[in-house]
Design an enzyme around this catalytic site. Structure first.
Site, short mmCIF file in Angstrom:
data_model
loop_
_atom_site.label_atom_id
_atom_site.label_comp_id
_atom_site.label_asym_id
_atom_site.label_seq_id
_atom_site.Cartn_x
_atom_site.Cartn_y
_atom_site.Cartn_z
N GLY A 118 0.82 -1.21 0.00
CA GLY A 118 0.00 0.00 0.00
C GLY A 118 0.85 1.26 0.00
CG LEU A 150 -0.56 1.55 -3.85
CD1 LEU A 150 -1.63 1.01 -4.80
CD2 LEU A 150 0.56 0.53 -3.68
CG HIS A 175 3.50 0.93 -5.58
ND1 HIS A 175 3.72 1.99 -4.75
CD2 HIS A 175 4.06 -0.15 -4.98
CE1 HIS A 175 4.38 1.57 -3.68
NE2 HIS A 175 4.60 0.28 -3.79
CD GLN A 201 10.71 -7.35 -2.15
OE1 GLN A 201 10.54 -7.03 -0.99
NE2 GLN A 201 10.05 -6.77 -3.15
#
Length: 284
Positions: free
Chosen positions: A31, A33, A37, A155
């Site tokens: 979230g 954003l 994103h 990641q």
């Protein structure tokens, strides 16, 4: 656009799309954003019939309770942005739905080769939390493709390895970092910067790019390069956290066989921990 908060309704919708032969793309987020994103959503739309965006502030990947408590939650604004960008479904579950047995008794998915090195060494449990929630979302949504930002380089490498090792039939797409006009990588944590700090923040990428240029010209004294970059960051007001130059594929130290390096930088500026990375071709 559908907004679903419970697992049974999510499963029902995914089953319906599967029966219709729809190709599903997933964009996992926490979230708050921003345009970065939205770039992931736009990319996902080009690769599938329907796009699912998850909004879940994952408690498993925060090592500090205060960081978790202060992470911005902006669901209404996020959904408005996603509607404008044509997302088909937002899945915004509660932690109790995702971790019904509680965090202490949760089954974990770990990628030890990548979860405990570099950023993982200073943030114990963080990447284990990432791989656990991402694998859980993969199981729930069964996407054909999933889009992740290249800004979080370690990641992305971790998720690629998890997918390969676990046999997921999912195409993992890395999407280039989106930057402000002054070069600062877009991040939800940029909101923590004061006005003055925001003026300083682009220096992180500028120092990183200068380092990349030296390497591209043949400089290989890694320790000296990193010391110089750390000193430059201190001079302009940062507190360097982690600076690494590694093999872009393995994230291990460079060898004579390394074809591409990645510069990984993390530094504190006030209350914001900013990260960035840059690939460098070594084949010259």
């Amino acid at each position: 656009m559908l907004i679903i908060e419970t697992l049974p309704l999510l499963r029902q919708q995914i089953r319906r799309w599967r029966q219709e032969g729809k190709r599903i793309a997933l964009v996992p987020t926490m979230g708050n954003l921003h345009e970065g994103h939205m770039t992931l959503v736009d990319e996902a739309k080009t690769r599938a019939d329907v796009v699912v965006v998850t909004i879940f502030v994952n408690p498993l990947q925060f090592e500090r309770p205060d960081d978790l408590a202060h992470y911005p939650r902006t669901l209404q604004e996020d959904c408005e942005k996603l509607t404008r960008h044509g997302a088909d479904l937002v899945f915004a579950p509660a932690a109790a739905d995702i971790y019904p047995a509680g965090l202490e008794k949760q089954t974990y998915v770990d990628v030890p080769a990548l979860s405990t090195i570099l950023e993982g060494a200073s943030r114990p449990g963080h990447f284990r939390g990432v791989s656990t929630i991402v694998s859980k979302l993969f199981n729930l949504i069964q996407p054909d493709v999933a889009c992740f930002g290249e800004k979080d380089y370690q990641q992305l490498a971790l998720i690629r390895k998890m997918v390969a090792d676990m046999g997921y039939d999912i195409n993992i797409v890395g999407v280039p970092t989106v930057r402000a006009k002054d070069g600062l990588a877009l991040s939800s944590r940029n909101g923590y910067l004061t006005e003055e700090e925001r003026q300083i923040a682009p220096q992180l990428s500028k120092i990183m790019w200068a380092l990349a240029e030296k390497m591209a010209l043949g400089e290989r004294q890694i320790d000296a390069l990193l010391e110089e970059a750390a000193a430059q960051l201190l001079r302009v007001g940062f507190t360097p956290d982690e600076l690494f130059i590694r093999d872009a594929e393995t994230l291990q130290p460079l060898t004579v066989d390394s074809q591409q390096a990645v510069i990984l930088m993390a530094a504190w500026l006030g209350k914001a921990r900013l990260i960035d990375n840059q690939l460098v071709d070594l084949r010259h």
